[in-house]
Design a protein around this motif. Structure first.
Motif, PDB file in Angstrom:
ATOM      1  N   THR A  10       0.812  -1.218   0.000  1.00  0.00           N
ATOM      2  CA  THR A  10       0.000   0.000   0.000  1.00  0.00           C
ATOM      3  C   THR A  10       0.847   1.270   0.000  1.00  0.00           C
ATOM      4  N   ASP A  11       2.147   1.145   0.322  1.00  0.00           N
ATOM      5  CA  ASP A  11       3.018   2.315   0.312  1.00  0.00           C
ATOM      6  C   ASP A  11       4.451   1.862   0.053  1.00  0.00           C
ATOM      7  N   TYR A  12       5.234   2.749  -0.550  1.00  0.00           N
ATOM      8  CA  TYR A  12       6.602   2.443  -0.969  1.00  0.00           C
ATOM      9  C   TYR A  12       7.457   3.675  -0.716  1.00  0.00           C
ATOM     10  N   LEU A  13       8.623   3.459  -0.079  1.00  0.00           N
ATOM     11  CA  LEU A  13       9.526   4.579   0.174  1.00  0.00           C
ATOM     12  C   LEU A  13      10.961   4.123  -0.042  1.00  0.00           C
ATOM     13  N   HIS A  14      11.718   4.864  -0.824  1.00  0.00           N
ATOM     14  CA  HIS A  14      13.151   4.606  -0.956  1.00  0.00           C
ATOM     15  C   HIS A  14      13.826   5.314   0.203  1.00  0.00           C
TER      16      HIS A  14
ATOM     17  N   LEU B 291       2.561  -2.944   3.993  1.00  0.00           N
ATOM     18  CA  LEU B 291       1.746  -4.012   3.437  1.00  0.00           C
ATOM     19  C   LEU B 291       0.453  -4.162   4.222  1.00  0.00           C
ATOM     20  N   LYS B 292      -0.568  -4.646   3.531  1.00  0.00           N
ATOM     21  CA  LYS B 292      -1.843  -4.927   4.184  1.00  0.00           C
ATOM     22  C   LYS B 292      -2.220  -6.356   3.840  1.00  0.00           C
ATOM     23  N   GLU B 293      -2.454  -7.140   4.905  1.00  0.00           N
ATOM     24  CA  GLU B 293      -2.857  -8.534   4.729  1.00  0.00           C
ATOM     25  C   GLU B 293      -4.074  -8.771   5.607  1.00  0.00           C
ATOM     26  N   LYS B 294      -5.192  -9.099   4.960  1.00  0.00           N
ATOM     27  CA  LYS B 294      -6.483  -9.199   5.638  1.00  0.00           C
ATOM     28  C   LYS B 294      -6.774  -7.850   6.288  1.00  0.00           C
ATOM     29  N   ASN B 295      -6.919  -7.761   7.597  1.00  0.00           N
ATOM     30  CA  ASN B 295      -7.186  -6.476   8.265  1.00  0.00           C
ATOM     31  C   ASN B 295      -5.966  -5.948   8.995  1.00  0.00           C
ATOM     32  N   LYS B 296      -4.814  -6.501   8.697  1.00  0.00           N
ATOM     33  CA  LYS B 296      -3.585  -6.151   9.408  1.00  0.00           C
ATOM     34  C   LYS B 296      -2.640  -5.367   8.492  1.00  0.00           C
ATOM     35  N   THR B 297      -2.117  -4.248   9.001  1.00  0.00           N
ATOM     36  CA  THR B 297      -1.137  -3.452   8.258  1.00  0.00           C
ATOM     37  C   THR B 297       0.205  -3.561   8.970  1.00  0.00           C
ATOM     38  N   PHE B 298       1.264  -3.756   8.199  1.00  0.00           N
ATOM     39  CA  PHE B 298       2.603  -3.831   8.779  1.00  0.00           C
ATOM     40  C   PHE B 298       3.623  -3.287   7.788  1.00  0.00           C
ATOM     41  N   GLN B 299       4.820  -3.021   8.304  1.00  0.00           N
ATOM     42  CA  GLN B 299       5.876  -2.460   7.457  1.00  0.00           C
ATOM     43  C   GLN B 299       7.076  -3.389   7.428  1.00  0.00           C
TER      44      GLN B 299
ATOM     45  N   GLU C 269      28.300  -3.226  -7.383  1.00  0.00           N
ATOM     46  CA  GLU C 269      28.327  -1.870  -7.935  1.00  0.00           C
ATOM     47  C   GLU C 269      28.765  -1.847  -9.401  1.00  0.00           C
ATOM     48  N   LYS C 270      29.676  -2.728  -9.790  1.00  0.00           N
ATOM     49  CA  LYS C 270      30.179  -2.725 -11.175  1.00  0.00           C
ATOM     50  C   LYS C 270      29.231  -3.425 -12.138  1.00  0.00           C
ATOM     51  N   THR C 271      28.762  -4.613 -11.772  1.00  0.00           N
ATOM     52  CA  THR C 271      27.938  -5.401 -12.685  1.00  0.00           C
ATOM     53  C   THR C 271      26.453  -5.087 -12.566  1.00  0.00           C
ATOM     54  N   LYS C 272      26.049  -4.443 -11.461  1.00  0.00           N
ATOM     55  CA  LYS C 272      24.649  -4.109 -11.163  1.00  0.00           C
ATOM     56  C   LYS C 272      23.798  -5.348 -10.888  1.00  0.00           C
ATOM     57  N   LYS C 273      24.418  -6.516 -10.691  1.00  0.00           N
ATOM     58  CA  LYS C 273      23.674  -7.742 -10.401  1.00  0.00           C
ATOM     59  C   LYS C 273      23.378  -7.836  -8.913  1.00  0.00           C
ATOM     60  N   VAL C 274      22.179  -8.320  -8.596  1.00  0.00           N
ATOM     61  CA  VAL C 274      21.753  -8.458  -7.212  1.00  0.00           C
ATOM     62  C   VAL C 274      22.505  -9.605  -6.554  1.00  0.00           C
ATOM     63  N   VAL C 275      23.063  -9.328  -5.370  1.00  0.00           N
ATOM     64  CA  VAL C 275      23.786 -10.328  -4.583  1.00  0.00           C
ATOM     65  C   VAL C 275      22.805 -11.026  -3.652  1.00  0.00           C
ATOM     66  N   LYS C 276      22.001 -10.221  -2.928  1.00  0.00           N
ATOM     67  CA  LYS C 276      20.994 -10.800  -2.039  1.00  0.00           C
ATOM     68  C   LYS C 276      19.929  -9.762  -1.693  1.00  0.00           C
ATOM     69  N   VAL C 277      18.778 -10.287  -1.272  1.00  0.00           N
ATOM     70  CA  VAL C 277      17.683  -9.450  -0.818  1.00  0.00           C
ATOM     71  C   VAL C 277      17.292  -9.958   0.568  1.00  0.00           C
ATOM     72  N   THR C 278      17.284  -9.039   1.552  1.00  0.00           N
ATOM     73  CA  THR C 278      16.915  -9.417   2.910  1.00  0.00           C
ATOM     74  C   THR C 278      15.783  -8.528   3.407  1.00  0.00           C
ATOM     75  N   PHE C 279      15.070  -9.040   4.414  1.00  0.00           N
ATOM     76  CA  PHE C 279      13.884  -8.366   4.935  1.00  0.00           C
ATOM     77  C   PHE C 279      13.989  -8.179   6.436  1.00  0.00           C
ATOM     78  N   GLU C 280      13.363  -7.102   6.917  1.00  0.00           N
ATOM     79  CA  GLU C 280      13.234  -6.870   8.354  1.00  0.00           C
ATOM     80  C   GLU C 280      11.843  -6.317   8.603  1.00  0.00           C
ATOM     81  N   LYS C 281      11.001  -7.117   9.273  1.00  0.00           N
ATOM     82  CA  LYS C 281       9.646  -6.668   9.593  1.00  0.00           C
ATOM     83  C   LYS C 281       9.754  -5.706  10.771  1.00  0.00           C
ATOM     84  N   ILE C 282       9.209  -4.490  10.612  1.00  0.00           N
ATOM     85  CA  ILE C 282       9.391  -3.474  11.655  1.00  0.00           C
ATOM     86  C   ILE C 282       8.110  -3.129  12.396  1.00  0.00           C
ATOM     87  N   SER C 283       6.964  -3.554  11.924  1.00  0.00           N
ATOM     88  CA  SER C 283       5.724  -3.318  12.696  1.00  0.00           C
ATOM     89  C   SER C 283       4.616  -4.208  12.199  1.00  0.00           C
TER      90      SER C 283
END
Length: 107
Positions: A54-58, A76-84, A93-107
């Motif tokens: 529902t919202d995106y911030l760089h 994000l909104k899932e059912k009636n629950k909103t979380f970030q 930096e040179k090849t621009k290829k993604v090494v990894k993607v990690t997540f941290e749920k903050i609320s």
């Protein structure tokens, strides 16, 4: 009279070329994080398939020796629950290829 018109025309063309190149450079800079933002959203939808973004911030960019990390804050909104979730997209930096993607749920 013709020489003045020619000089004026040359200055107008030179000025518009400079403005265009500055504008094109600014767009290129914006696109650099947008590409990784799309990756962050796609990976988030894979991790939370029942949720809607529902919202995106760089948040920003952090440079390391050979890699950089783009950080995004997604709401994000899932059912009636909103979380970030903070999403960290680390890429070479040179090849621009993604090494990894990690997540941290903050609320």
């Amino acid at each position: 009279m013709k020489s003045w018109l020619n000089i004026l025309l040359i200055f107008c063309l030179a000025g518009s070329t400079t403005a265009f190149s500055v504008h094109a450079h600014a767009e290129t800079k914006v696109l650099s994080y947008e590409e990784y933002g799309r990756i962050a959203m796609r990976k988030t939808m894979e991790k939370y398939p029942g949720a809607q973004i529902t919202d995106y911030l760089h948040v920003g960019k952090k440079r390391k020796k050979e890699t950089s990390i783009e950080t995004f804050k997604l709401t994000l909104k899932e059912k009636n629950k909103t979380f970030q979730v903070l999403v960290f997209v680390e890429y070479n930096e040179k090849t621009k290829k993604v090494v990894k993607v990690t997540f941290e749920k903050i609320s």
